[in-house]
Design a protein around this motif. Structure first.
Motif, PDB file in Angstrom:
ATOM      1  N   PRO A 139       0.825  -1.268  -0.457  1.00  0.00           N
ATOM      2  CA  PRO A 139       0.247  -0.250  -0.252  1.00  0.00           C
ATOM      3  C   PRO A 139       0.826   1.104   0.106  1.00  0.00           C
ATOM      4  CG  PRO A 139      -0.808  -2.043   1.520  1.00  0.00           C
ATOM      5  CD  PRO A 139       0.595  -2.074   1.422  1.00  0.00           C
ATOM      6  N   GLU A 140       1.921   1.286   0.847  1.00  0.00           N
ATOM      7  CA  GLU A 140       2.712   2.908   1.128  1.00  0.00           C
ATOM      8  C   GLU A 140       3.513   2.567  -0.419  1.00  0.00           C
ATOM      9  OE1 GLU A 140       3.107  -0.251   2.852  1.00  0.00           O
ATOM     10  OE2 GLU A 140       2.188   0.412   4.361  1.00  0.00           O
ATOM     11  N   HIS A 152      -2.706   6.984   4.096  1.00  0.00           N
ATOM     12  CA  HIS A 152      -2.781   5.759   3.949  1.00  0.00           C
ATOM     13  C   HIS A 152      -3.814   5.530   3.490  1.00  0.00           C
ATOM     14  CE1 HIS A 152      -5.150   2.770   6.177  1.00  0.00           C
ATOM     15  NE2 HIS A 152      -4.453   2.493   7.393  1.00  0.00           N
ATOM     16  N   GLU A 154      -6.994   3.757   3.191  1.00  0.00           N
ATOM     17  CA  GLU A 154      -7.962   3.787   2.971  1.00  0.00           C
ATOM     18  C   GLU A 154      -8.928   5.182   3.130  1.00  0.00           C
ATOM     19  OE1 GLU A 154      -9.676   0.647   2.804  1.00  0.00           O
ATOM     20  OE2 GLU A 154      -8.661   0.350   4.014  1.00  0.00           O
ATOM     21  N   ARG A 156      -9.183   6.322   0.022  1.00  0.00           N
ATOM     22  CA  ARG A 156      -8.581   7.390  -0.410  1.00  0.00           C
ATOM     23  C   ARG A 156      -9.178   7.097  -1.780  1.00  0.00           C
ATOM     24  NH1 ARG A 156      -6.946  12.151   2.366  1.00  0.00           N
ATOM     25  NH2 ARG A 156      -6.303  11.683   4.389  1.00  0.00           N
ATOM     26  N   TYR A 267      -8.515   1.920  16.064  1.00  0.00           N
ATOM     27  CA  TYR A 267      -9.344   1.320  15.919  1.00  0.00           C
ATOM     28  C   TYR A 267     -10.682   1.678  16.901  1.00  0.00           C
ATOM     29  CZ  TYR A 267      -7.340   2.608  11.454  1.00  0.00           C
ATOM     30  OH  TYR A 267      -6.779   2.685  10.519  1.00  0.00           O
ATOM     31  N   THR A 278      -7.971   6.958  10.351  1.00  0.00           N
ATOM     32  CA  THR A 278      -7.799   6.772   9.531  1.00  0.00           C
ATOM     33  C   THR A 278      -9.451   6.172   9.419  1.00  0.00           C
ATOM     34  OG1 THR A 278      -7.373   4.940   8.816  1.00  0.00           O
ATOM     35  CG2 THR A 278      -5.529   5.865   8.769  1.00  0.00           C
TER      36      THR A 278
END
Length: 330
Positions: A139-140, A152, A154, A156, A267, A278
């Motif tokens: 992901p990065e 992050h 998620e 986006r 979370y 996030t």
């Protein structure tokens, strides 16, 4: 005089034959289990090369004849590279028009509201004829390639249906979806209520993702946004199950237990105040607006009725009665 008549008649015959040919469907040799011919035109391909590619794709016609048509039309240099589909009924005239206009064969992939980044990646990996250039990237690394290093992933990407030319990179779809979310978020933030407790567009995106996951009936979105806005304003715990589930990750087996609500993660909105760090999913346009323009309500609680809608309560006693009715059946 008779010679002129013969020449004129011959010219008419040639013209008529050419006109007939231009409007006659091309003879196609279709592959098994397909109703189209795939045609790839690489950048810089000359008109003769285009004619050769058309014939190689399965059009049963001399390449020289097609090349002559391209040149005589005066549009040979306007043919565009790309991925095309030749379908039964396509005439030489329609073929050239398609190539000059760049009417590529498009595929599509749909990203659904409420999906996670993992689900988005899965959909793009399965998308028809989309080149998996991000395969093997974390992901990065993907976010860095999108010009968002350290962000992050998620939430986006904007949920929508995206069309693409066959053979396009999955990275191009990621970029379009990311830009779309940036635009939608900016537009929603510009319309925020003056008294919102949200301080940044990023916080709005996080809240919108919660609203998206909590909403069973679209008409409840603004009310749900109102409940969470009221809780944020009063400093109450959000206590939203979808956020807890997101924090559990692979540990979640489909059944949220009391011990899960007590397990502290970044979370877990039952153990930690405020918004999670996030987003937890992709919110759509309606959820974004519900986060920044929530309903004016006194409700602090809601519970699912079982039909997709929610019952909203202004105090704990009313909420407990609703839980007994809709959850426990008492």
């Amino acid at each position: 005089m008779s010679l002129l008549v013969l020449l004129f008649a011959g010219a008419l015959l040639v013209f008529g034959s050419a006109l007939w040919w231009l409007h006659k469907p091309l003879p196609l040799q279709l592959p098994a289990n397909s109703q189209v011919l795939d045609l790839e035109i690489e950048p810089g391909t000359p008109a003769r090369g285009v004619a050769d590619a058309v014939v190689a794709s399965g059009v049963q016609m001399p390449a020289g004849l097609l090349h002559a048509w391209f040149r005589l039309s005066g549009q040979a240099r306007q043919i565009k590279a790309g991925s095309y589909e030749i379908v039964p009924g396509t005439t030489p005239r329609k073929l050239l028009s398609m190539l000059v206009r760049g009417e590529e064969a498009l595929k599509s992939v749909t990203l659904v509201e409420g999906w996670t980044f993992a689900q988005v990646r899965g959909a793009l990996q399965k998308a028809e004829q989309l080149t998996p250039d991000t395969q093997g990237l974390g992901p990065e690394a993907i976010m860095a390639k999108l010009g968002k290093p350290g962000v992050h992933p998620e939430g986006r990407f904007f949920p929508d249906t995206y069309t693409y030319a066959k053979g396009s990179s999955d990275l191009s779809v990621f970029k379009r979806a990311a830009r779309a979310m940036d635009r939608r978020l900016d537009a929603a933030w510009a319309q925020r209520n003056a008294d919102t407790p949200l301080q940044t567009p990023e916080q709005a995106l996080v809240l919108a993702s919660i609203v998206e996951k909590e909403t069973g009936k679209p008409s409840d979105r603004a009310q749900i946004g109102g409940v969470f806005t009221n809780r944020l304003r009063l400093g109450m715990l959000l206590q939203t199950d979808p956020s807890v589930i997101y924090g559990l990750g692979a540990q979640f087996d489909g059944n949220l237990r009391k011990q899960d609500l007590q397990l502290d993660t970044p979370y877990n909105t039952y153990t930690r105040a405020g918004l999670p760090p996030t987003p937890i999913a992709m919110p759509g346009k309606a959820a974004l607006l519900a986060a920044v323009q929530p309903a004016r309500t006194k409700a602090l609680y809601f519970v699912a009725r079982g039909d997709g809608s929610s019952h909203f309560s202004a105090n704990l006693d009313e909420h407990n009665r609703a839980v007994n009715k809709y959850i426990r059946g008492q």
